[in-house]
Design an enzyme around this catalytic site. Sequence first.
Site, PDB file in Angstrom:
ATOM      1  N   THR A 993       2.358   5.103  10.584  1.00 48.51           N
ATOM      2  CA  THR A 993       2.306   4.798  12.019  1.00 48.51           C
ATOM      3  C   THR A 993       2.171   3.317  12.322  1.00 48.51           C
ATOM      4  O   THR A 993       2.635   2.851  13.360  1.00 48.51           O
ATOM      5  CB  THR A 993       1.134   5.549  12.679  1.00 48.51           C
ATOM      6  OG1 THR A 993      -0.086   5.175  12.030  1.00 48.51           O
ATOM      7  CG2 THR A 993       1.323   7.048  12.571  1.00 48.51           C
ATOM      8  N   CYS A 994       1.514   2.582  11.437  1.00 46.00           N
ATOM      9  CA  CYS A 994       1.294   1.153  11.705  1.00 46.00           C
ATOM     10  C   CYS A 994       2.607   0.385  11.794  1.00 46.00           C
ATOM     11  O   CYS A 994       2.684  -0.654  12.451  1.00 46.00           O
ATOM     12  CB  CYS A 994       0.410   0.539  10.625  1.00 46.00           C
ATOM     13  SG  CYS A 994      -1.186   1.352  10.463  1.00 46.00           S
ATOM     14  N   PHE A 995       3.635   0.885  11.113  1.00 46.61           N
ATOM     15  CA  PHE A 995       4.898   0.141  11.037  1.00 46.61           C
ATOM     16  C   PHE A 995       6.098   0.964  11.522  1.00 46.61           C
ATOM     17  O   PHE A 995       7.237   0.538  11.349  1.00 46.61           O
ATOM     18  CB  PHE A 995       5.147  -0.317   9.592  1.00 46.61           C
ATOM     19  CG  PHE A 995       4.024  -1.139   9.037  1.00 46.61           C
ATOM     20  CD1 PHE A 995       3.839  -2.456   9.433  1.00 46.61           C
ATOM     21  CD2 PHE A 995       3.126  -0.580   8.138  1.00 46.61           C
ATOM     22  CE1 PHE A 995       2.795  -3.201   8.924  1.00 46.61           C
ATOM     23  CE2 PHE A 995       2.076  -1.323   7.627  1.00 46.61           C
ATOM     24  CZ  PHE A 995       1.901  -2.647   8.015  1.00 46.61           C
TER      25      PHE A 995
END
Length: 1024
Positions: A993-995
């Site tokens: 999710t971070c990227f």
Amino acid sequence: MERRSRRKSRRNGRSTAGKAAATQPAKSPGAQLWLFPSAAGLHRALLRRVEVTRQLCCSPGRLAVLERGGAGVQVHQLLAGSGGARTPKCIKLGKNMKIHSVDQGAEHMLILSSDGKPFEYDNYSMKHLRFESILQEKKIIQITCGDYHSLALSKGGELFAWGQNLHGQLGVGRKFPSTTTPQIVEHLAGVPLAQISAGEAHSMALSMSGNIYSWGKNECGQLGLGHTESKDDPSLIEGLDNQKVEFVACGGSHSALLTQDGLLFTFGAGKHGQLGHNSTQNELRPCLVAELVGYRVTQIACGRWHTLAYVSDLGKVFSFGSGKDGQLGNGGTRDQLMPLPVKVSSSEELKLESHTSEKELIMIAGGNQSILLWIKKENSYVNLKRTIPTLNEGTVKRWIADVETKRWQSTKREIQEIFSSPACLTGSFLRKRRTTEMMPVYLDLNKARNIFKELTQKDWITNMITTCLKDNLLKRLPFHSPPQEALEIFFLLPECPMMHISNNWESLVVPFAKVVCKMSDQSSLVLEEYWATLQESTFSKLVQMFKTAVICQLDYWDESAEENGNVQALLEMLKKLHRVNQVKCQLPESIFQVDELLHRLNFFVEVCRRYLWKMTVDASENVQCCVIFSHFPFIFNNLSKIKLLHTDTLLKIESKKHKAYLRSAAIEEERESEFALRPTFDLTVRRNHLIEDVLNQLSQFENEDLRKELWVSFSGEIGYDLGGVKKEFFYCLFAEMIQPEYGMFMYPEGASCMWFPVKPKFEKKRYFFFGVLCGLSLFNCNVANLPFPLALFKKLLDQMPSLEDLKELSPDLGKNLQTLLDDEGDNFEEVFYIHFNVHWDRNDTNLIPNGSSITVNQTNKRDYVSKYINYIFNDSVKAVYEEFRRGFYKMCDEDIIKLFHPEELKDVIVGNTDYDWKTFEKNARYEPGYNSSHPTIVMFWKAFHKLTLEEKKKFLVFLTGTDRLQMKDLNNMKITFCCPESWNERDPIRALTCFSVLFLPKYSTMETVEEALQEAINNNRGFG
């Protein structure tokens, strides 16, 4: 013959100097001359040379005569009883120098040479009085003398004054009681002057627009300002009912004005009747000479205590005022309180051939002397009203035709003269003013546009005008000059095409902006009032001129002091225009926005300068000389504001990290027992007790901890927070807190917007923490689903909500109130039957004391609606809203937040759901093993586009941790597909999710892709 004529004159009683009658003119077919009082010897001497007389000039006790050819000035002494027959003294200039005109004061004489050089002489010794060479460098076109002061108007429109200044008659303030050095009258700089005049100790100037300015001695009201206080700066004479004045004349202590319609106004000393009002009272303002109403006065002249007026249609000269020496031509020496015709004998009025077009009357008055000269027009009497050079259509055609002809050098001089002088350029485009017309601006801008357009068709003219503007005119712009017509050059210059050529931004636009920034508040207000009258296209063009200059400066930005000064001036200029636009609402805000800032401005430097500026009231010189772009928020588009906000956040976080690092190093070095500072703000929460855990931990943290970098972890889950965990944290937290079932907010009419409750079920502190969480989300560059109406964001920016905001919060109520406002019927009270009390959020309240018994009617309905809106958005929620606001601004820098407009602030806090799924697919990136045509990818996109909107939003939560987009991501929705080689079709889809990375196994069938996609959507929470 001469002796007989003299005797005959004596028998008729008309030759004695002290008598009232004039010497009878000889029957000359060419010219006639009358002197009042008569002086037989002088009369004969003048009459013999009348055909070659170029100018006559009177002063107390003296008459100066200038003849054609201008070789010298003859000065006659006018002594009582002498008959004026003494041999005159002669004044000549240097070798080969010709005289154009002359004027006299009480003790000095001013001579103007044909080439525009002034020379001053002492009236007693006739010696040349030298003064400094400032006027020798100018070409003077008009001169005038008071008793002990002088004025001179240059060809470039500059007014100079010197001499005695005891009463402020120089118009340069009270810097000195007198000066022999000519001083520029800065107060009238830039005003296109048509005529100047001087009295005993007061001065007047007439502009080409027909306005009159006066200054100096005013004990009798001779300045026409409505009082008797002397003025040391030029002041505009008002109260003329918009009459355009064409000529001014100053007497000793009185003044006269002649309008274009032939009306005569007088004011000042009236002791001898010199005002012509059948009274000896003084007048403090211009007063119409009623006896001459109905006649068209075409010429006026003032002596020391008397006035002359010529009505050409009648062929008569009227006189009034002091007759002590016979200067009125009334056959005696009595004063005259009202205008009466001049007589040539005790029974015969002077009657000129008014129907002739071959002759003209020259009327001279000075001291106690009057002279009438009836001569052929071809005699070429001196033109005492030479005007400054101006531009017209004929001039333009001649300039264009003169290229490389014998007149070319002369043409270039004309161009240089006009385009180097604010007064000359302004005077070129004046509108004709009708007597009943009120015009705040006297310029014909359409004429200016047409002429400028024609001129710029020739490159050599364009280049020359550009050079003149750069080297001369812009350096002479009159920012100290308060008269409105002096400021009209600032209206005119933006119409000049050279100002809009991109290469000229530094040489023309920047100097223009710098001058405007130096103006007084009063002058600046005049400009802004003018800009407010401009058509949308013209106003937009003006904005673009300065905006383009800012962009050009950014292209060469090297942080030098000069460049900072340039941009500061340009931005201040745009600020003035933006202020005008806020009132007019003519142009969209985007017109002022400089989109190039996003990529050309160093936002780290910008934020640091903001800190330095805020840290001290007396900012250091280094900070003051550096422009702070964000002090002009209107040039920032929303993306630039967001970038500034995020940069501010990043610097705060890094500052906290650095402080924690230094503290840890100090503890380690000194082996202290204190706890080291944490560099981050850590939250560990349980999903099933999310609100409880968050509020408990928030209450335990110090304020300093809140502005550190936020790290969130969910108990029992593996997930390193690089942004994705935070997104999901805020997504889940706010989703719970805003639920109607949770009870923290109310949803009127079951609408999609929420608002604060009138009677909250939670303590106020919870709203404070909610504000902190909203600020924390924004501080950490996150967006959250907070369905507040726009009214909340207005309130955060100290703006008042409106009926439109109520329509958003409660559509039915808003619609009903609008209906109430729109109704204009006579039976309003019967139709609506409402009172000043309301029911809102299950509570009844009076909007005013005893409101339930006060009926709403046509008269008070707007007050009712206003109070209703105020109750809902302010009064009913004051306590809980203030707690929310306090919490929000504990996290966020209020100064930066207030750079946003309400709509922009809502976008940056709440984010956006304007999805563009086609762009989402187009922006996709593929790691090795995948490409846009890979079968699995093709199946994925086909399956994805089949999903409902809600399913697609859930997929975004799975991929990114939230279903909302930041403004900067609207056109950059991205997904990266990764192909794990070790995975097979039995493995599910996973996301980083971070990227926004999607790990997609190589599924071989559409059915498998659809199942995997549904599984991801249905399990879009949690990490690990």
